[in-house]
Motif scaffolding. Structure first.
Motif, PDB file in Angstrom:
ATOM      1  N   ALA A 187      -0.911   4.508  -0.835  1.00 22.96           N
ATOM      2  CA  ALA A 187      -1.809   5.618  -0.498  1.00 22.96           C
ATOM      3  C   ALA A 187      -3.210   5.075  -0.275  1.00 22.96           C
ATOM      4  N   VAL A 188      -4.003   5.834   0.473  1.00 24.25           N
ATOM      5  CA  VAL A 188      -5.395   5.469   0.726  1.00 24.25           C
ATOM      6  C   VAL A 188      -6.211   6.753   0.828  1.00 24.25           C
ATOM      7  N   GLY A 189      -7.455   6.692   0.348  1.00 17.80           N
ATOM      8  CA  GLY A 189      -8.338   7.850   0.438  1.00 17.80           C
ATOM      9  C   GLY A 189      -9.780   7.411   0.540  1.00 17.80           C
ATOM     10  N   MET A 190     -10.588   8.196   1.183  1.00 12.73           N
ATOM     11  CA  MET A 190     -12.010   7.897   1.356  1.00 12.73           C
ATOM     12  C   MET A 190     -12.791   8.181   0.073  1.00 12.73           C
ATOM     13  N   LEU A 191     -13.724   7.306  -0.238  1.00  7.86           N
ATOM     14  CA  LEU A 191     -14.675   7.510  -1.331  1.00  7.86           C
ATOM     15  C   LEU A 191     -16.056   7.630  -0.701  1.00  7.86           C
TER      16      LEU A 191
ATOM     17  N   GLN B 109       0.827  -1.203   0.000  1.00 11.90           N
ATOM     18  CA  GLN B 109       0.000   0.000   0.000  1.00 11.90           C
ATOM     19  C   GLN B 109       0.863   1.254   0.000  1.00 11.90           C
TER      20      GLN B 109
ATOM     21  N   THR C 103     -10.630  -0.524  -4.871  1.00 13.25           N
ATOM     22  CA  THR C 103     -11.651   0.108  -4.049  1.00 13.25           C
ATOM     23  C   THR C 103     -12.185  -0.967  -3.116  1.00 13.25           C
TER      24      THR C 103
ATOM     25  N   VAL D 183     -13.275   2.983   0.348  1.00 12.61           N
ATOM     26  CA  VAL D 183     -11.963   3.613   0.280  1.00 12.61           C
ATOM     27  C   VAL D 183     -11.292   3.195  -1.024  1.00 12.61           C
ATOM     28  N   MET D 184     -10.369   4.029  -1.469  1.00 11.84           N
ATOM     29  CA  MET D 184      -9.533   3.718  -2.613  1.00 11.84           C
ATOM     30  C   MET D 184      -8.113   3.550  -2.097  1.00 11.84           C
ATOM     31  N   GLU D 185      -7.424   2.518  -2.587  1.00 15.70           N
ATOM     32  CA  GLU D 185      -6.051   2.273  -2.180  1.00 15.70           C
ATOM     33  C   GLU D 185      -5.181   2.131  -3.424  1.00 15.70           C
TER      34      GLU D 185
END
Length: 105
Positions: free
Chosen positions: A53-57, A51, A77, A62-64
């Motif tokens: 990076a990670v971000g909220m959708l 991993q 996702t 989440v998107m990784e």
């Protein structure tokens, strides 16, 4: 073309990752889905990806981004139930780009 896999039938996570990443592209019709732990394990075993990076959708997913030192990359996702889908995969990931942009390149 790879058909969407929603219920875990048909292919193992190992075969699913190999088929999807072998095509090196995603389309709106193609995604490989499996339990997150299975996909993440296979990305590590087959491509040495981890991993990045990670971000909220929104509140539901989440998107990784997973990358390897050899330049392969995969975007997953994952929903609140732990089901992940490979949205895109490719080659040529470059961590140095952000550094170069900051230097006016």
């Amino acid at each position: 073309m790879i058909k969407a896999m929603k219920a875990g039938f048909g292919l193992t996570a190992l075969a699913a990752v190999a088929l999807f990443t072998g095509s090196q592209q995603a389309t709106s019709e193609a995604s490989v889905c499996a339990p997150r732990d299975d996909l993440v394990n296979q990305l590590g075993l087959q491509f040495n990806e981890s991993q990045k990076a990670v971000g909220m959708l929104g509140a539901e997913a989440v998107m990784e981004v997973f990358t390897s030192s050899q330049g392969s990359w995969t975007i997953l996702t994952t929903d609140v139930n732990g089901n992940s889908c490979i949205m895109a995969a490719g080659e040529g990931w470059d961590d140095n780009f952000s550094t170069l942009v900051g230097q006016g390149v």
